[in-house]
Design a protein around this motif. Structure first.
Motif, mmCIF file in Angstrom:
data_model
loop_
_atom_site.group_PDB
_atom_site.id
_atom_site.type_symbol
_atom_site.label_atom_id
_atom_site.label_comp_id
_atom_site.label_asym_id
_atom_site.label_seq_id
_atom_site.Cartn_x
_atom_site.Cartn_y
_atom_site.Cartn_z
ATOM 1 N N THR A 64 0.834 -1.204 0.000
ATOM 2 C CA THR A 64 0.000 0.000 0.000
ATOM 3 C C THR A 64 0.865 1.249 0.000
ATOM 4 O OG1 THR A 64 -1.753 -1.177 1.167
ATOM 5 C CG2 THR A 64 -1.852 1.230 1.191
ATOM 6 N N LEU A 65 1.924 1.236 0.777
ATOM 7 C CA LEU A 65 2.831 2.372 0.809
ATOM 8 C C LEU A 65 3.493 2.566 -0.557
ATOM 9 C CD1 LEU A 65 4.219 4.625 2.352
ATOM 10 C CD2 LEU A 65 5.889 2.950 3.161
ATOM 11 N N ARG A 66 3.881 1.485 -1.178
ATOM 12 C CA ARG A 66 4.483 1.549 -2.513
ATOM 13 C C ARG A 66 3.478 2.112 -3.525
ATOM 14 N NH1 ARG A 66 6.939 -2.868 -2.034
ATOM 15 N NH2 ARG A 66 5.260 -4.237 -2.686
ATOM 16 N N LEU A 67 2.230 1.647 -3.456
ATOM 17 C CA LEU A 67 1.169 2.149 -4.325
ATOM 18 C C LEU A 67 0.949 3.636 -4.092
ATOM 19 C CD1 LEU A 67 -1.164 1.713 -6.353
ATOM 20 C CD2 LEU A 67 -2.577 1.027 -4.387
ATOM 21 N N TYR A 68 0.892 4.053 -2.841
ATOM 22 C CA TYR A 68 0.711 5.460 -2.470
ATOM 23 C C TYR A 68 1.819 6.323 -3.080
ATOM 24 C CZ TYR A 68 0.533 9.524 0.703
ATOM 25 O OH TYR A 68 0.482 10.790 1.239
ATOM 26 N N GLY A 120 -6.741 3.328 8.720
ATOM 27 C CA GLY A 120 -7.157 2.419 9.791
ATOM 28 C C GLY A 120 -8.206 1.415 9.375
ATOM 29 N N ALA A 121 -8.489 1.318 8.096
ATOM 30 C CA ALA A 121 -9.510 0.369 7.618
ATOM 31 C C ALA A 121 -9.121 -1.052 7.994
ATOM 32 C CB ALA A 121 -9.683 0.498 6.109
ATOM 33 N N THR A 122 -10.097 -1.816 8.475
ATOM 34 C CA THR A 122 -9.817 -3.180 8.925
ATOM 35 C C THR A 122 -10.582 -4.244 8.141
ATOM 36 O OG1 THR A 122 -11.515 -2.966 10.631
ATOM 37 C CG2 THR A 122 -9.237 -2.463 11.272
ATOM 38 N N ASP A 123 -11.642 -3.872 7.468
ATOM 39 C CA ASP A 123 -12.418 -4.839 6.703
ATOM 40 C C ASP A 123 -11.651 -5.216 5.437
ATOM 41 O OD1 ASP A 123 -14.629 -5.066 4.284
ATOM 42 O OD2 ASP A 123 -15.242 -6.092 6.141
ATOM 43 N N ALA A 124 -11.245 -6.470 5.335
ATOM 44 C CA ALA A 124 -10.400 -6.925 4.224
ATOM 45 C C ALA A 124 -11.050 -6.679 2.866
ATOM 46 C CB ALA A 124 -10.061 -8.400 4.388
ATOM 47 N N GLY A 125 -12.330 -6.928 2.753
ATOM 48 C CA GLY A 125 -13.020 -6.716 1.482
ATOM 49 C C GLY A 125 -13.034 -5.252 1.092
ATOM 50 N N ASP A 126 -13.294 -4.393 2.063
ATOM 51 C CA ASP A 126 -13.315 -2.954 1.813
ATOM 52 C C ASP A 126 -11.925 -2.464 1.421
ATOM 53 O OD1 ASP A 126 -14.672 -0.437 1.720
ATOM 54 O OD2 ASP A 126 -13.779 0.072 3.665
ATOM 55 N N VAL A 127 -10.919 -2.962 2.098
ATOM 56 C CA VAL A 127 -9.535 -2.568 1.799
ATOM 57 C C VAL A 127 -9.178 -2.985 0.375
ATOM 58 C CG1 VAL A 127 -7.108 -3.023 2.361
ATOM 59 C CG2 VAL A 127 -8.741 -2.563 4.200
ATOM 60 N N GLN A 128 -9.541 -4.209 -0.008
ATOM 61 C CA GLN A 128 -9.242 -4.690 -1.356
ATOM 62 C C GLN A 128 -9.923 -3.822 -2.423
ATOM 63 O OE1 GLN A 128 -7.057 -6.926 -2.396
ATOM 64 N NE2 GLN A 128 -6.436 -7.244 -0.287
ATOM 65 N N LYS A 129 -11.172 -3.426 -2.181
ATOM 66 C CA LYS A 129 -11.896 -2.576 -3.136
ATOM 67 C C LYS A 129 -11.219 -1.213 -3.263
ATOM 68 C CE LYS A 129 -16.430 -4.663 -2.640
ATOM 69 N NZ LYS A 129 -17.795 -4.492 -2.152
ATOM 70 N N LYS A 130 -10.815 -0.650 -2.136
ATOM 71 C CA LYS A 130 -10.159 0.659 -2.169
ATOM 72 C C LYS A 130 -8.801 0.585 -2.867
ATOM 73 C CE LYS A 130 -12.532 2.470 1.885
ATOM 74 N NZ LYS A 130 -13.397 3.396 1.205
ATOM 75 N N LEU A 131 -8.074 -0.504 -2.638
ATOM 76 C CA LEU A 131 -6.784 -0.677 -3.317
ATOM 77 C C LEU A 131 -6.973 -0.866 -4.823
ATOM 78 C CD1 LEU A 131 -4.856 -2.903 -0.765
ATOM 79 C CD2 LEU A 131 -4.402 -0.509 -1.349
ATOM 80 N N TYR A 184 -13.680 1.198 -13.402
ATOM 81 C CA TYR A 184 -13.655 0.371 -12.200
ATOM 82 C C TYR A 184 -15.079 -0.045 -11.877
ATOM 83 C CZ TYR A 184 -13.214 -0.828 -7.269
ATOM 84 O OH TYR A 184 -13.268 -1.467 -6.080
ATOM 85 N N ASP A 185 -15.336 -1.336 -11.748
ATOM 86 C CA ASP A 185 -16.699 -1.803 -11.527
ATOM 87 C C ASP A 185 -16.982 -2.175 -10.073
ATOM 88 O OD1 ASP A 185 -15.380 -4.190 -11.200
ATOM 89 O OD2 ASP A 185 -16.324 -5.191 -12.883
ATOM 90 N N GLY A 186 -16.036 -1.906 -9.185
ATOM 91 C CA GLY A 186 -16.267 -2.142 -7.771
ATOM 92 C C GLY A 186 -16.018 -3.563 -7.311
ATOM 93 N N THR A 187 -15.553 -4.423 -8.200
ATOM 94 C CA THR A 187 -15.309 -5.813 -7.778
ATOM 95 C C THR A 187 -13.849 -6.095 -7.684
ATOM 96 O OG1 THR A 187 -15.398 -6.604 -10.062
ATOM 97 C CG2 THR A 187 -17.433 -6.691 -8.765
#
Length: 94
Positions: A14-18, A49-60, A91-94
């Motif tokens: 994530t830091l590398r992506l940022y 501080g996001a902790t939900d893995a699915g939400d984190v994956q979508k945001k990434l 981006y289709d959200g999946t």
């Protein structure tokens, strides 16, 4: 047996992506480049501080898509009369 948490596995990539996104934003052809950079920083800070893995994956996935789109426009000849840019689908959200 140690199992990495979402934070452990995501922090480095994530830091590398940022960093890649900020670098692309610095050369993105926009009159509001400074605002764009601030918005990127704010988004990452708010979601640190996001902790939900699915939400984190979508945001990434959304961040990677944004990086791809910025890179498509970075380095274009600003004085050219015609730009040829190819973007993948939205981006289709999946």
């Amino acid at each position: 047996h140690w199992t990495p948490t979402v934070a452990d596995t995501m922090s480095s990539s994530t830091l590398r992506l940022y960093r890649h996104i900020l670098k692309a934003a610095k050369s993105f052809p926009s009159k509001n480049r400074a605002g764009l950079i601030e918005e990127i920083k704010t988004e990452f800070r708010e979601n640190a501080g996001a902790t939900d893995a699915g939400d984190v994956q979508k945001k990434l996935a959304l961040a990677r898509d944004g990086l791809d789109r910025m890179r498509a426009f970075t380095g274009l000849d600003q004085g050219a009369s015609k730009w040829d840019v190819s973007l993948k689908g939205p981006y289709d959200g999946t």
